[in-house]
Design a protein around this motif. Structure first.
Motif, PDB file in Angstrom:
ATOM      1  N   ASN A 172       0.708 -67.753  66.721  1.00  0.00           N
ATOM      2  CA  ASN A 172       2.145 -67.790  67.062  1.00  0.00           C
ATOM      3  C   ASN A 172       3.011 -66.541  66.699  1.00  0.00           C
ATOM      4  OD1 ASN A 172       4.889 -68.610  65.618  1.00  0.00           O
ATOM      5  ND2 ASN A 172       4.580 -69.841  67.722  1.00  0.00           N
ATOM      6  N   ALA A 173       2.646 -66.107  65.145  1.00  0.00           N
ATOM      7  CA  ALA A 173       3.524 -64.901  64.798  1.00  0.00           C
ATOM      8  C   ALA A 173       3.033 -63.692  65.688  1.00  0.00           C
ATOM      9  CB  ALA A 173       3.195 -64.894  63.468  1.00  0.00           C
ATOM     10  N   LEU A 174       1.996 -63.507  66.029  1.00  0.00           N
ATOM     11  CA  LEU A 174       1.617 -62.139  66.867  1.00  0.00           C
ATOM     12  C   LEU A 174       2.221 -62.639  68.224  1.00  0.00           C
ATOM     13  CD1 LEU A 174      -0.150 -60.129  67.393  1.00  0.00           C
ATOM     14  CD2 LEU A 174      -1.954 -61.358  68.252  1.00  0.00           C
ATOM     15  N   ALA A 175       2.134 -63.727  68.723  1.00  0.00           N
ATOM     16  CA  ALA A 175       2.783 -63.651  69.977  1.00  0.00           C
ATOM     17  C   ALA A 175       4.241 -63.445  70.079  1.00  0.00           C
ATOM     18  CB  ALA A 175       2.524 -64.962  70.822  1.00  0.00           C
ATOM     19  N   GLN A 176       4.969 -63.996  68.875  1.00  0.00           N
ATOM     20  CA  GLN A 176       6.592 -63.793  68.743  1.00  0.00           C
ATOM     21  C   GLN A 176       6.716 -62.319  68.563  1.00  0.00           C
ATOM     22  OE1 GLN A 176       9.012 -65.630  68.895  1.00  0.00           O
ATOM     23  NE2 GLN A 176       8.000 -67.996  68.528  1.00  0.00           N
ATOM     24  N   TYR A 177       5.832 -61.472  67.929  1.00  0.00           N
ATOM     25  CA  TYR A 177       5.911 -60.316  67.640  1.00  0.00           C
ATOM     26  C   TYR A 177       5.851 -59.498  69.044  1.00  0.00           C
ATOM     27  CZ  TYR A 177       4.215 -55.465  66.753  1.00  0.00           C
ATOM     28  OH  TYR A 177       3.722 -54.061  66.948  1.00  0.00           O
ATOM     29  N   LEU A 178       4.834 -59.780  69.726  1.00  0.00           N
ATOM     30  CA  LEU A 178       4.830 -59.191  70.976  1.00  0.00           C
ATOM     31  C   LEU A 178       5.918 -59.511  72.172  1.00  0.00           C
ATOM     32  CD1 LEU A 178       1.052 -59.648  71.841  1.00  0.00           C
ATOM     33  CD2 LEU A 178       2.138 -57.445  70.911  1.00  0.00           C
ATOM     34  N   ALA A 179       6.374 -60.556  71.963  1.00  0.00           N
ATOM     35  CA  ALA A 179       7.601 -60.942  72.552  1.00  0.00           C
ATOM     36  C   ALA A 179       8.901 -60.309  72.333  1.00  0.00           C
ATOM     37  CB  ALA A 179       8.026 -62.486  72.560  1.00  0.00           C
ATOM     38  N   THR A 180       9.088 -59.930  70.864  1.00  0.00           N
ATOM     39  CA  THR A 180      10.023 -59.234  70.508  1.00  0.00           C
ATOM     40  C   THR A 180       9.882 -57.717  71.042  1.00  0.00           C
ATOM     41  OG1 THR A 180      10.221 -60.642  68.522  1.00  0.00           O
ATOM     42  CG2 THR A 180      11.688 -58.663  68.498  1.00  0.00           C
ATOM     43  N   GLU A 181       8.715 -57.424  70.934  1.00  0.00           N
ATOM     44  CA  GLU A 181       8.500 -55.726  71.506  1.00  0.00           C
ATOM     45  C   GLU A 181       9.095 -55.779  72.779  1.00  0.00           C
ATOM     46  OE1 GLU A 181       5.216 -52.459  70.115  1.00  0.00           O
ATOM     47  OE2 GLU A 181       4.482 -54.364  71.300  1.00  0.00           O
ATOM     48  N   GLU A 182       8.565 -56.775  73.784  1.00  0.00           N
ATOM     49  CA  GLU A 182       8.752 -56.805  75.050  1.00  0.00           C
ATOM     50  C   GLU A 182      10.510 -56.819  75.287  1.00  0.00           C
ATOM     51  OE1 GLU A 182       7.157 -55.756  77.381  1.00  0.00           O
ATOM     52  OE2 GLU A 182       5.067 -56.094  76.712  1.00  0.00           O
ATOM     53  N   SER A 183      11.148 -57.568  74.695  1.00  0.00           N
ATOM     54  CA  SER A 183      12.529 -57.821  74.578  1.00  0.00           C
ATOM     55  C   SER A 183      13.207 -56.718  74.310  1.00  0.00           C
ATOM     56  CB  SER A 183      13.048 -58.977  73.513  1.00  0.00           C
ATOM     57  OG  SER A 183      12.546 -60.035  73.964  1.00  0.00           O
ATOM     58  N   GLN A 184      12.474 -55.559  73.455  1.00  0.00           N
ATOM     59  CA  GLN A 184      13.182 -54.256  72.950  1.00  0.00           C
ATOM     60  C   GLN A 184      13.210 -53.482  74.227  1.00  0.00           C
ATOM     61  OE1 GLN A 184      10.830 -51.856  70.523  1.00  0.00           O
ATOM     62  NE2 GLN A 184      12.586 -50.478  70.161  1.00  0.00           N
ATOM     63  N   ARG A 185      12.226 -53.733  74.833  1.00  0.00           N
ATOM     64  CA  ARG A 185      11.900 -52.860  76.135  1.00  0.00           C
ATOM     65  C   ARG A 185      12.928 -53.133  77.198  1.00  0.00           C
ATOM     66  NH1 ARG A 185       5.146 -52.776  76.298  1.00  0.00           N
ATOM     67  NH2 ARG A 185       4.926 -51.171  74.808  1.00  0.00           N
TER      68      ARG A 185
ATOM     69  N   ASN B 234       2.480 -72.608  72.669  1.00  0.00           N
ATOM     70  CA  ASN B 234       0.876 -72.960  73.155  1.00  0.00           C
ATOM     71  C   ASN B 234       0.153 -72.908  71.702  1.00  0.00           C
ATOM     72  OD1 ASN B 234      -0.717 -73.979  75.143  1.00  0.00           O
ATOM     73  ND2 ASN B 234      -2.410 -72.608  74.450  1.00  0.00           N
ATOM     74  N   ALA B 235       0.316 -71.755  71.019  1.00  0.00           N
ATOM     75  CA  ALA B 235      -0.395 -71.956  69.384  1.00  0.00           C
ATOM     76  C   ALA B 235       0.219 -72.697  68.395  1.00  0.00           C
ATOM     77  CB  ALA B 235      -0.286 -70.377  68.891  1.00  0.00           C
ATOM     78  N   ASN B 236       1.578 -73.143  68.665  1.00  0.00           N
ATOM     79  CA  ASN B 236       2.043 -73.991  67.793  1.00  0.00           C
ATOM     80  C   ASN B 236       1.364 -75.576  67.952  1.00  0.00           C
ATOM     81  OD1 ASN B 236       3.992 -72.818  66.008  1.00  0.00           O
ATOM     82  ND2 ASN B 236       5.698 -73.095  67.263  1.00  0.00           N
ATOM     83  N   ILE B 237       1.111 -75.916  69.196  1.00  0.00           N
ATOM     84  CA  ILE B 237       0.425 -77.050  69.161  1.00  0.00           C
ATOM     85  C   ILE B 237      -0.822 -77.133  68.418  1.00  0.00           C
ATOM     86  CG2 ILE B 237      -0.922 -78.413  70.962  1.00  0.00           C
ATOM     87  CD1 ILE B 237       1.214 -77.709  73.003  1.00  0.00           C
ATOM     88  N   GLY B 238      -1.689 -76.120  68.318  1.00  0.00           N
ATOM     89  CA  GLY B 238      -2.746 -76.015  67.715  1.00  0.00           C
ATOM     90  C   GLY B 238      -2.676 -76.458  66.221  1.00  0.00           C
TER      91      GLY B 238
END
Length: 487
Positions: free
Chosen positions: A153-166, A304-308
């Motif tokens: 979950n933290a990894l996906a949040q990090y990648l989402a933040t990186e895309e938001s910067q772009r 999705n990872a939060n469900i796990g």
């Protein structure tokens, strides 16, 4: 056979220690848009917008310099960059939870009275103990993948933040380009208004002279006076808008607008270096080319990872505390032989009754995933709508701009003829003033639509995912480097 058994046991132990994942299998939702853009638009040759660096799209050195300055100084972009750093650090924190924390502890105590004197009269009056330990404290062994799910979950949040910067970068570049084009249009409208004001003041003087000599009526004089005052009011309005637009551009750039970026504005929109036409491709291309869509998908993966993690909360948690070291009642004997001490304390926690807390957390995680799905699909629909609107503009604004420019040329000719006829006493002042009004309106409309046409090119480039890739810095125009200010 024994070798095989030992190998199998080792593999089984490794798989057991590595834990299992209760994260649902991720499947990308189908794009809720048509497979082609409306009207089957023409596809010009050339690279896609997402693969075209902004330096190759905005080739005007004045605009390139402003964009370079904005990328270095815009505060919103700085916040977006720091958000990426925060998300990266949070991912590091969550990933570290998968590994044991090894710590060295030293402890010493002295107390009085000594409890040992109750059964040993020879014991001293002061009790003391010293110890040094190296060990692991309360390390959760992730058998059911709870910590791994939180890490994902933290990894996906990090990648989402990186895309938001772009995505923030593409929006900033487009906003700077549109702001600069608006300044060009403001200068052109100011020049038109200034010329119109001069023409109407000249007409007012001539009408006043004719009125004083009894040739023109007072109605003609007051109408000419009214149109002159209207032109003065319009000029004041245009001047105010010009200054406000410059202030807005300075806010985007994050620094005062350099003088070099404002040189040559008197040429208006006609002197803007052309921007290349980019192919629209297919709507499915937007899924990989637009940073905001990629960010929405990473948010969906995080949900999705939060469900796990919520599912793993139903299973036992196994934690381990283990230390090895030395202990002694005398500090001088702390590291002598016979003072070794160790502890091994595994613990298992099995939820039996929690009043429905774990079930509610799982329901929350599932609902959050459905929200993320809807947000992901909405981002695709919004992107599709933006591209479709820009393509419609590309097909129609060119013809509209041509027609309005032809209208302005025709009105200019009519005004010249009406002015000549009026000065020779053939036409009335109403014909001349009507020609002035029509010419002014036609010229304004032509400039405004030309601005819309150029801004639509910027919008299409941004909507197709352009602007987040940066080309070689040496390829940027020299004037762009000259307009940079320190960050």
């Amino acid at each position: 056979m024994r070798t095989f058994s030992l190998s199998s046991l080792a593999i089984a132990a490794a798989l057991f220690l590595s834990g299992c994942s209760l994260i649902p299998t991720y499947e990308r939702p189908a794009a809720p848009v048509p497979t082609t853009f409306p009207g089957d638009p023409a596809q010009p040759a050339g690279p896609s917008a997402s693969s075209l660096p902004w330096q190759q799209f905005f080739t005007d050195p004045r605009l390139a310099g402003l964009i370079q300055t904005a990328l270095a100084n815009n505060r919103d972009l700085r916040v977006a960059a720091q958000n990426v750093e925060v998300a990266r650090a949070q991912f590091g924190v969550q990933r570290a939870a998968l590994f044991p924390t090894v710590a060295l502890t030293a402890d010493g105590s002295r107390s009085s009275p000594n409890p040992a004197r109750a059964y040993n009269p020879n014991a001293g009056s002061v009790a003391q103990s010293f110890s040094v330990d190296l060990g692991i404290t309360a390390w959760e062994i992730d058998f059911f993948g709870r910590l791994a799910s939180l890490r994902d979950n933290a990894l996906a949040q990090y990648l989402a933040t990186e895309e938001s910067q772009r995505a923030a970068q593409t929006s900033l570049i487009a906003a700077v380009a549109n702001g600069w084009l608006t300044l060009l249009a403001d200068e052109e409208l100011l020049a038109i208004t200034r010329q119109t004001l001069a023409t109407r003041e000249d007409t007012l003087k001539l009408t006043k002279l004719r009125f004083d000599n009894g040739v023109a009526s007072e109605i003609d004089f007051q109408l000419a006076n009214s149109l002159a005052e209207t032109a003065r009011a319009t000029y004041a309005q245009q001047l105010r808008l010009r200054r406000q637009d410059e202030n807005a551009l300075a806010l985007l750039v994050g620094a005062p607008i350099p003088a070099s970026a404002l040189t040559g504005l008197d040429g208006g929109l006609a002197r803007v270096q052309p921007m290349p036409a980019v192919p629209a491709g297919l709507p499915s291309d937007l899924l990989t080319e637009r940073p905001d869509i990629r960010a929405a998908e990473q948010q969906l993966i995080a949900a999705n990872a939060n469900i796990g993690a919520a599912r793993a909360a139903f299973f036992p948690r196994v934690s381990l505390t283990s230390t090895i070291g030395t202990a002694s009642s005398e500090f001088s004997n702390l590291f002598h032989s016979g003072t070794k001490a160790w502890a091994f304390a595994p613990a298992v926690s099995l939820p039996i009754f929690d009043a429905g807390r774990n079930r509610a957390n799982l329901d929350v995680a599932r609902a959050q995933r459905e929200i993320a799905v809807a947000q992901y699909e909405k981002s695709i629909q919004s992107a599709f709508s933006e591209v479709a609107d820009a393509l419609a503009g590309r097909e129609t604004l060119g013809e509209q701009a041509r027609a309005l420019q032809a209208t302005a040329d025709a009105e200019r000719k009519r005004f010249e003829l009406s002015d000549l006829r009026y000065r020779n006493g053939v036409a009335s002042s109403l014909d001349l003033l009507d020609a002035q009004r029509s010419l002014f309106a036609a010229q304004q409309s032509a400039v405004q639509v030309r601005l819309l046409q150029l801004q639509n090119q910027v919008l299409l480039y941004k909507a197709l995912g352009g602007g987040w890739k940066t080309g070689d810095a040496t390829a940027a125009p020299a004037a762009a480097q000259a307009t940079q200010s320190p960050a």
